[in-house]
Design a protein around this motif. Sequence first.
Motif, PDB file in Angstrom:
ATOM      1  N   LEU A  71      58.406  13.561 -21.294  1.00 29.41           N
ATOM      2  CA  LEU A  71      58.661  12.133 -21.054  1.00 29.41           C
ATOM      3  C   LEU A  71      57.853  11.598 -19.872  1.00 29.41           C
ATOM      4  N   PRO A  72      57.857  12.266 -18.707  1.00 33.27           N
ATOM      5  CA  PRO A  72      57.043  11.749 -17.606  1.00 33.27           C
ATOM      6  C   PRO A  72      55.547  11.715 -17.957  1.00 33.27           C
ATOM      7  N   MET A  73      55.136  12.667 -18.767  1.00 40.91           N
ATOM      8  CA  MET A  73      53.731  12.687 -19.175  1.00 40.91           C
ATOM      9  C   MET A  73      53.418  11.462 -20.030  1.00 40.91           C
ATOM     10  N   ALA A  74      54.292  11.192 -20.995  1.00 43.13           N
ATOM     11  CA  ALA A  74      54.083  10.035 -21.874  1.00 43.13           C
ATOM     12  C   ALA A  74      54.193   8.732 -21.087  1.00 43.13           C
ATOM     13  N   GLU A  75      54.990   8.742 -20.049  1.00 42.01           N
ATOM     14  CA  GLU A  75      55.179   7.538 -19.232  1.00 42.01           C
ATOM     15  C   GLU A  75      53.925   7.226 -18.406  1.00 42.01           C
ATOM     16  N   HIS A  76      53.278   8.247 -17.888  1.00 41.34           N
ATOM     17  CA  HIS A  76      52.146   8.039 -16.972  1.00 41.34           C
ATOM     18  C   HIS A  76      50.793   7.875 -17.648  1.00 41.34           C
ATOM     19  N   LEU A  77      50.605   8.586 -18.746  1.00 45.72           N
ATOM     20  CA  LEU A  77      49.257   8.589 -19.330  1.00 45.72           C
ATOM     21  C   LEU A  77      49.057   7.415 -20.287  1.00 45.72           C
ATOM     22  N   LEU A  78      47.842   6.880 -20.260  1.00 51.57           N
ATOM     23  CA  LEU A  78      47.474   5.823 -21.208  1.00 51.57           C
ATOM     24  C   LEU A  78      46.381   6.384 -22.097  1.00 51.57           C
ATOM     25  N   HIS A  79      46.236   5.791 -23.284  1.00 48.23           N
ATOM     26  CA  HIS A  79      45.241   6.349 -24.202  1.00 48.23           C
ATOM     27  C   HIS A  79      43.802   6.104 -23.728  1.00 48.23           C
ATOM     28  N   GLY A  80      42.986   7.141 -23.888  1.00 51.08           N
ATOM     29  CA  GLY A  80      41.558   6.894 -23.898  1.00 51.08           C
ATOM     30  C   GLY A  80      40.665   7.339 -22.767  1.00 51.08           C
ATOM     31  N   LYS A  81      41.037   8.280 -21.930  1.00 49.92           N
ATOM     32  CA  LYS A  81      40.083   8.680 -20.886  1.00 49.92           C
ATOM     33  C   LYS A  81      39.885  10.196 -20.845  1.00 49.92           C
ATOM     34  N   GLY A  82      39.818  10.805 -22.004  1.00 52.97           N
ATOM     35  CA  GLY A  82      39.629  12.264 -22.026  1.00 52.97           C
ATOM     36  C   GLY A  82      40.963  12.985 -21.966  1.00 52.97           C
ATOM     37  N   VAL A  83      40.903  14.316 -22.025  1.00 54.61           N
ATOM     38  CA  VAL A  83      42.144  15.106 -22.010  1.00 54.61           C
ATOM     39  C   VAL A  83      42.732  15.072 -20.609  1.00 54.61           C
ATOM     40  N   ARG A  84      43.895  14.414 -20.456  1.00 55.05           N
ATOM     41  CA  ARG A  84      44.518  14.349 -19.125  1.00 55.05           C
ATOM     42  C   ARG A  84      45.840  15.107 -19.042  1.00 55.05           C
ATOM     43  N   GLY A  85      46.357  15.455 -20.216  1.00 56.79           N
ATOM     44  CA  GLY A  85      47.576  16.258 -20.213  1.00 56.79           C
ATOM     45  C   GLY A  85      47.308  17.570 -20.932  1.00 56.79           C
ATOM     46  N   LEU A  86      47.709  18.679 -20.321  1.00 53.48           N
ATOM     47  CA  LEU A  86      47.512  19.975 -20.963  1.00 53.48           C
ATOM     48  C   LEU A  86      48.831  20.753 -20.899  1.00 53.48           C
ATOM     49  N   ILE A  87      49.266  21.202 -22.060  1.00 50.12           N
ATOM     50  CA  ILE A  87      50.520  21.970 -22.117  1.00 50.12           C
ATOM     51  C   ILE A  87      50.217  23.325 -22.748  1.00 50.12           C
ATOM     52  N   MET A  88      50.491  24.382 -22.015  1.00 52.35           N
ATOM     53  CA  MET A  88      50.287  25.716 -22.583  1.00 52.35           C
ATOM     54  C   MET A  88      51.643  26.320 -22.948  1.00 52.35           C
ATOM     55  N   CYS A  89      51.737  26.843 -24.157  1.00 54.40           N
ATOM     56  CA  CYS A  89      53.002  27.404 -24.659  1.00 54.40           C
ATOM     57  C   CYS A  89      52.755  28.820 -25.191  1.00 54.40           C
ATOM     58  N   PRO A  90      53.819  29.619 -25.263  1.00 51.95           N
ATOM     59  CA  PRO A  90      53.609  30.993 -25.726  1.00 51.95           C
ATOM     60  C   PRO A  90      53.392  31.134 -27.226  1.00 51.95           C
ATOM     61  N   THR A  91      54.030  30.289 -28.025  1.00 55.14           N
ATOM     62  CA  THR A  91      53.959  30.517 -29.476  1.00 55.14           C
ATOM     63  C   THR A  91      53.520  29.260 -30.220  1.00 55.14           C
ATOM     64  N   ARG A  92      53.069  29.521 -31.438  1.00 58.45           N
ATOM     65  CA  ARG A  92      52.627  28.398 -32.276  1.00 58.45           C
ATOM     66  C   ARG A  92      53.776  27.444 -32.550  1.00 58.45           C
ATOM     67  N   GLU A  93      54.966  28.006 -32.832  1.00 51.80           N
ATOM     68  CA  GLU A  93      56.093  27.150 -33.198  1.00 51.80           C
ATOM     69  C   GLU A  93      56.444  26.182 -32.075  1.00 51.80           C
TER      70      GLU A  93
END
Length: 403
Positions: A71-93
Amino acid sequence: MFTGPVPQDPATTDLSFAELGLSKPIVESLAAIGFEHPTPIQTQVIPKALEGLDIVGLAQTGSGKTAAFGLPMAEHLLHGKGVRGLIMCPTREIALQTEAFLEVVGKDHKLETVCLIGGVSLGPQAQKLRRHPDIVVATPGRLWDHYERKNLKLDRVEKLVLDEADHMLDLGFLPQIFRVLEVLPAERQTMMFSATMPSSIENLAKRFMRSPEMVDLRPETRTAEGIDHRLYLVEPDNTRACLVAIAAEEKGSMLVFLRRKVDADWACRQLELEGHPVERIHSGRSQKQRVKALQGLRQGEHRILLATDIAARGIDIPIIEHIVNFGMPDTVEDYVHRAGRTARGALRGTVSTIATWQDKEAIRLVEKAIGEKLPRCVAKNVEPAVERKTTIRGRQKIRRRLT
Ligand code: AMP
């Protein structure tokens, strides 16, 4: 009788999402998916994350972490300036579930999210990366593959999330995580979530985070309250018969953890023959089959899901009434983690473990960790094991495996 879809409600607080500082469009998108009140981890993490602070969140799977960082990520980021949010997770699911959540809450800012996971071809992912995503959700290995092929740039990342960090390390992703961390801009917000805090996680936080705020919501007893633990001690030849007997005795939703693919395949065939609606997930199943199996459990199409350890890690399985360990888990942490799939919120659940006398030391360590003796149970028509003494060497060997 099994009665339809499995519910999925973590315990929530009486606060509102607006009180946490989220904007109206986001609050509305949450209401649309049935999120009315924040969970405790969301209550604590969201205001800090909106301030831009680094955060280490310690909470169990199923506590609502995805929304806490999403939610905070979606609140702060606006579309269109390159990859600004990166989320690393352990599994595909878990990556797919995170992507789906961001798609819902990122609508107002027209955020584009891309999911990079192994087990599917690189081409379509590379194509999506060319369409200027704002957020990338990825498993570390696949992320690094794309980075090396120059399919994406990471020099604009402002917000990094390491989700289920302890599991990523368990799965051997530390080298890839390090490589990624080295190429990210130093000026960024980092949020790390983990169910446990081993020294490897502490080191990661010290090295790559700026005086992170700690949010510790681990339950004191280590497993949720409301869990009935059961131990079925049987002879090695009777473990399968014991699983069949438990599946017949218990009528609610059931998640069975098995160590080996062959056991999952065998159990699937056998339980089907016995007339149970059952599905399985393991590394030999395609991504599509795994997603379908999970959806089927959620929608009540099948009552029993069989999963190997690795395939089950970090997946967002809704509330399950009964967890069965077919064989003692490899570590105490695994036992606690698996138990966390049941008795969420105010509900009760059962964790049954089918073990043999060779697991005696492992049982003792689990009992010590959860602070209670696992009640010995006997399944219908399955002889209990004759208890034998473990040798000192055997005990040391098991302890090394478990700790
Ligand atoms: P997570 O820990 O993020 O995987 O969330 C676990 C489950 O709880 C998922 O099925 C979410 O959809 C659900 N969930 C998370 N936060 C809330 C909330 N505030 N209200 C209702 N359900 C939620």
